[in-house]
Design a protein around this motif. Structure first.
Motif, mmCIF file in Angstrom:
data_model
loop_
_atom_site.group_PDB
_atom_site.id
_atom_site.type_symbol
_atom_site.label_atom_id
_atom_site.label_comp_id
_atom_site.label_asym_id
_atom_site.label_seq_id
_atom_site.Cartn_x
_atom_site.Cartn_y
_atom_site.Cartn_z
ATOM 1 N N ARG A 123 5.955 6.477 0.151
ATOM 2 C CA ARG A 123 5.796 6.649 1.678
ATOM 3 C C ARG A 123 5.697 7.151 2.634
ATOM 4 N NH1 ARG A 123 8.694 1.137 3.988
ATOM 5 N NH2 ARG A 123 6.974 1.273 5.342
ATOM 6 N N LYS A 178 3.698 9.835 2.230
ATOM 7 C CA LYS A 178 2.640 10.487 2.343
ATOM 8 C C LYS A 178 1.657 9.825 4.013
ATOM 9 C CE LYS A 178 1.166 13.373 -1.199
ATOM 10 N NZ LYS A 178 0.323 13.108 -2.895
ATOM 11 N N ASN A 179 2.378 8.939 4.461
ATOM 12 C CA ASN A 179 1.399 7.896 5.859
ATOM 13 C C ASN A 179 1.710 9.359 6.791
ATOM 14 O OD1 ASN A 179 0.533 5.404 5.451
ATOM 15 N ND2 ASN A 179 2.962 5.099 4.715
ATOM 16 N N LEU A 180 2.360 10.265 6.543
ATOM 17 C CA LEU A 180 2.428 11.552 7.308
ATOM 18 C C LEU A 180 2.087 12.435 7.181
ATOM 19 C CD1 LEU A 180 6.881 10.767 8.313
ATOM 20 C CD2 LEU A 180 5.045 9.648 9.226
#
Lengths: 49, 299
Positions: free
Chosen positions: B59, B61-63
């Motif tokens: 998750r 990798k959302n940032l």
């Protein structure tokens, strides 16, 4: 202190604007597009696709 | 008589300037490189990826990360902001990248090109490459100043306009900067993934050869010139450079303490004169001028 703050005001306002833009982008679902691209190997990025 | 006196004073000042210049010319940068390396490790901490030849799919990798860090690097735990902009701009349903652009505005307004000097893994690679001895290092050349504008054109054309308007039948644009230019993607993603994956080795073609040629050219030029990619090509540097003069954290020169010795301008590898323009768009805030200043006038 207030002089220092004044000189930094534009930067602080832009940071706030950046946060608003980020929030709006997240709200309309852009993060899912970024995530979808980031968790799959980007063939173009590595020179294959 | 007064005129002669002032000329003598000026000559003495020049002598002391050159003395200072030679004394302070070597600025120790290893502390900064240590920080850069640590940050590169933090943002590429999925070490299992380098063993398995796979990328992180969690998750985080959302940032976005602040520096140029390919999200197809096996170790990358975040998304490259330039890749993120192209992904959104080139998608069929969104044409404006508010999330990634907002992230860049936030980071740029906070620290400007401090990111280039401290938080970009590709900047670190160029810094280290430039330490390789070479008979003639180029500090500047004819057309250097004009060529620095190229990065703004690359940002506009390859990161925004082409992915937005040159689209397939589904309305999707390719990440043109990543595809044809970005050497960071080749180095951080292309080389390790192709080396570790048999199936990918079979898929390489002219584009892979082109991207490796761009990477080799960047490596060679980085030995010759200090940070050529940051100076002339990097669209991320182009974005942050706009924020450099107005960012919250920036340099200030105490004009009363400054003795006009010129040492700060001499040590700057980006060819900026901090006394004239303390927060010049080309300044990557590496801190060399600050360290070199004999009277601590740069803060």
């Amino acid at each position: 202190m207030s002089r220092v703050f004044r000189s930094r005001r534009i930067g602080i306002l832009l940071m706030a604007a950046g946060l608003i833009l980020m929030g709006f982008g997240i709200h309309r679902g852009e993060m899912a597009v970024v995530f979808g691209k980031a968790v799959n190997i980007c063939m173009e990025c590595i020179g294959i696709g | 008589m007064d005129k002669n006196k002032s000329i003598n004073q000026s000559a003495n000042k020049n002598e002391s300037q050159s003395e200072n210049q030679s004394r302070y010319i070597g600025v120790n940068e290893w502390k900064r490189h240590g920080f850069q390396a640590l940050w590169a490790l933090v943002t590429n901490s999925y070490l299992l990826g380098f063993i398995q030849g796979k990328i992180y799919k969690g998750r985080l990798k959302n940032l976005c990360v602040p520096g140029l860090n390919c999200y197809s690097c096996p170790g990358a735990v975040g998304a490259c902001p330039i890749g993120a902009i192209q992904a959104v701009v080139g998608s069929w349903n969104f044409k404006i990248a508010f999330y990634a652009a907002g992230f860049l505005v936030f980071i740029g307004a906070l620290m400007g090109r401090f990111v280039c000097g401290f938080l970009c893994p590709f900047g670190l690679i160029q810094d280290l490459l430039h330490k390789i001895p070479f008979p003639k290092k180029l500090q500047t050349f004819r057309g250097d100043k004009a060529l620095r504008k190229l990065k703004y054109m690359i940002l506009a054309v390859f990161v925004i306009l082409l992915p937005m308007f040159v689209v397939d039948i589904l309305g999707q644009g390719a990440p043109y900067f990543c595809k044809f230019i970005c050497p960071a993607g080749t180095l951080e993603g292309g080389l390790p993934l192709v080396l570790l994956n048999k199936s990918m080795r079979g898929a390489i073609g002219w584009l892979y050869a082109w991207k490796n040629a761009v990477l080799l050219a960047t490596i060679f030029l980085s030995i010759l010139i200090y940070r050529p990619f940051c100076k002339y090509i990097c669209p991320l540097g182009a974005v942050y450079s706009v924020f450099n003069p107005i960012s919250v954290f920036r340099y200030r020169v105490d004009k009363e303490s400054c003795v006009d010795c010129g040492v700060c301008a001499k040590v700057c590898k980006m060819q900026v004169n901090p006394v004239e323009h303390a927060n010049h768009p080309e300044c990557i805030r590496c801190g060399a001028c600050k360290k070199a200043c004999p009277v601590n006038a740069i803060r």
